[in-house]
Design a protein around this motif. Sequence first.
Motif, PDB file in Angstrom:
ATOM      1  N   TYR A 143       0.828  -1.200   0.000  1.00  0.00           N
ATOM      2  CA  TYR A 143       0.000   0.000   0.000  1.00  0.00           C
ATOM      3  C   TYR A 143       0.868   1.258   0.000  1.00  0.00           C
ATOM      4  O   TYR A 143       0.595   2.214  -0.742  1.00  0.00           O
ATOM      5  CB  TYR A 143      -0.928   0.002   1.210  1.00  0.00           C
ATOM      6  N   LYS A 147       0.753   4.234  -2.816  1.00  0.00           N
ATOM      7  CA  LYS A 147       0.518   5.649  -2.552  1.00  0.00           C
ATOM      8  C   LYS A 147       1.686   6.494  -3.059  1.00  0.00           C
ATOM      9  O   LYS A 147       1.482   7.595  -3.589  1.00  0.00           O
ATOM     10  CB  LYS A 147       0.311   5.893  -1.057  1.00  0.00           C
ATOM     11  N   PHE A 215      -5.288  -3.139   8.254  1.00  0.00           N
ATOM     12  CA  PHE A 215      -5.670  -3.872   7.058  1.00  0.00           C
ATOM     13  C   PHE A 215      -6.401  -5.154   7.451  1.00  0.00           C
ATOM     14  O   PHE A 215      -5.845  -6.239   7.476  1.00  0.00           O
ATOM     15  CB  PHE A 215      -4.455  -4.175   6.186  1.00  0.00           C
ATOM     16  N   PHE A 223      -8.428  -2.213  -0.985  1.00  0.00           N
ATOM     17  CA  PHE A 223      -7.152  -1.813  -1.582  1.00  0.00           C
ATOM     18  C   PHE A 223      -6.921  -2.582  -2.883  1.00  0.00           C
ATOM     19  O   PHE A 223      -6.513  -2.011  -3.898  1.00  0.00           O
ATOM     20  CB  PHE A 223      -6.018  -2.051  -0.591  1.00  0.00           C
ATOM     21  N   GLU A 369      -9.605   6.459   3.889  1.00  0.00           N
ATOM     22  CA  GLU A 369      -8.904   5.987   2.695  1.00  0.00           C
ATOM     23  C   GLU A 369      -9.747   5.012   1.881  1.00  0.00           C
ATOM     24  O   GLU A 369      -9.748   5.062   0.651  1.00  0.00           O
ATOM     25  CB  GLU A 369      -7.569   5.338   3.093  1.00  0.00           C
ATOM     26  N   PHE A 370     -10.464   4.131   2.545  1.00  0.00           N
ATOM     27  CA  PHE A 370     -11.352   3.203   1.844  1.00  0.00           C
ATOM     28  C   PHE A 370     -12.729   3.260   2.499  1.00  0.00           C
ATOM     29  O   PHE A 370     -12.847   3.177   3.722  1.00  0.00           O
ATOM     30  CB  PHE A 370     -10.819   1.769   1.893  1.00  0.00           C
TER      31      PHE A 370
END
Length: 523
Positions: A143, A147, A215, A223, A369-370
């Motif tokens: 990840y 990014k 996560f 992701f 972020e998600f």
Amino acid sequence: MVKVNIKNCLVALALTSVVSSCNGFLDELPDNRMELDSKDDVAKLLISAYSTAFPAYLLETFSDNTDEYVKPGWTAYDRYQEEAWNWSDITQVGNETPQHLWNSYYSAIASANQALEYMDGLDAAAQKEYSSQLGEALLCRSYAMFKMSEVFCQAYDPEHAATDLGLPYPLKPEKTIGEKYERGTLAELYEKIDADLQRGLSLCGNEYSSPKFHFTQNAAYAFACRFYLNYRKYDKAVEYATKVLGSNPTSKLRDWATFKGLSANEQIQPNDYVDAQKSCNILLLPVGSIWGILSGPYSLGQKYRHGQFISEKETLESNGVWGTSDKSLGINVFINNSLAGHFLRNIPYAFEFTDVQAQTGYAHSVFVEFSTDRLLMERAEAYALMGNYDAAMEDLNAELAAFWVSGNKYLTLDDVVKFYKSVKYHTPEKPTVKKAFNTSMVTDMEVQEPLLQCIMHLTRILTMHEGERLQYVKRYGIKIQRRSLDGAQNILQIKDEMDARDPRLAIQLPADVITSGMAANPR
């Protein structure tokens, strides 16, 4: 008081931010690293495998979500804001600059690599006990590299990926200061992200006391969807999104009607938006950031803002197939005539004093972020790019069932095609919600292109201020401009423009990284 605190905050941050050696990625010498001896030790270390920085400030300022306002009293916050809006190579070193982002993401990777080295040294039986930690470390590493690629690389395009520059992908902890790294190609970078992601997906778990900050399986799937959408592997993007959303995602989305009804004053809406108890929020990232100020109802940095002109013509107050966006959708647009910005209240801001008397400390924020809403729109986009228009429309209507709080709440494909075909293509002097694509991804101008225009329009509103717009600009080859206006919204000048694959879309590496011998981005 706010002005004083924020200014002092950045001074303090500039002085106390972690700045790595220009010759290495770690901010500590090897003998200062954490000693690992248990699962608990590894879990504690992996907290630092999540970056303490986030690129929203940089990417939003760089994108077409920001205009320049020339009016007495409306000034830039600092040189960094000015350089970012002008698409200059950033010379300022401080919090949220490319230098700090580089250091923070590679520091996170260093923590992941230290954990991985320890777990790889265990015997097979012991490794099974660490499977979820192993998965988390791999996901954090992949990840962080993804990014970084969004900031410092071009968007992935199979026609160019074998020659576009990638980034160094450390697979083990640094043992000495001054190790040299090669950037490699973007194709190689994506292959390594893919390998870590696939291995991490097979191992990640859900046993966290604060799952929205790790996560989990759902965060890993979200992701994966985003990564494979960028990698142009749309079937995989759909596969992983569906693991989270299922076939009836409406109940998993944000309660936009309730959000719209909250007060936009203070931190009420921002704190609700990032609430870890909400099922719509999949992964939350607490970071050091001033962006909650510069994207919010404060008087700093007024020269560069998402203002009335963009808002009414292109984004939050624009006309869509659903009607006038701020009237029909679950958003409140914060407007104050003394401020240049028209904005949402979705980026929280908090200030931690380290010295109350000196009024210095740290600015904090939390980014979603998600989320299920964003994931659903990514699946809709993947379906549209695959040519499965019916499935894309199902997802679009599922999102609108939650987001469209005043209207019919249902669209046909014909509705979408007819509306976006009737809209003229954007020019900077006569802006619209429809910007021309310049990409081989779009193969059908009759149905696919207007459907993607609709998805892009809604996604741009959903992700306002969150740092995602520039990646869409890069992926779809959208031409963007630098536009100057006066306080009455009159265009004074079109200062610059970037076409598809303009070299400046890959933001320049920090100066000390280049000085240490790493290849710079072309200019």
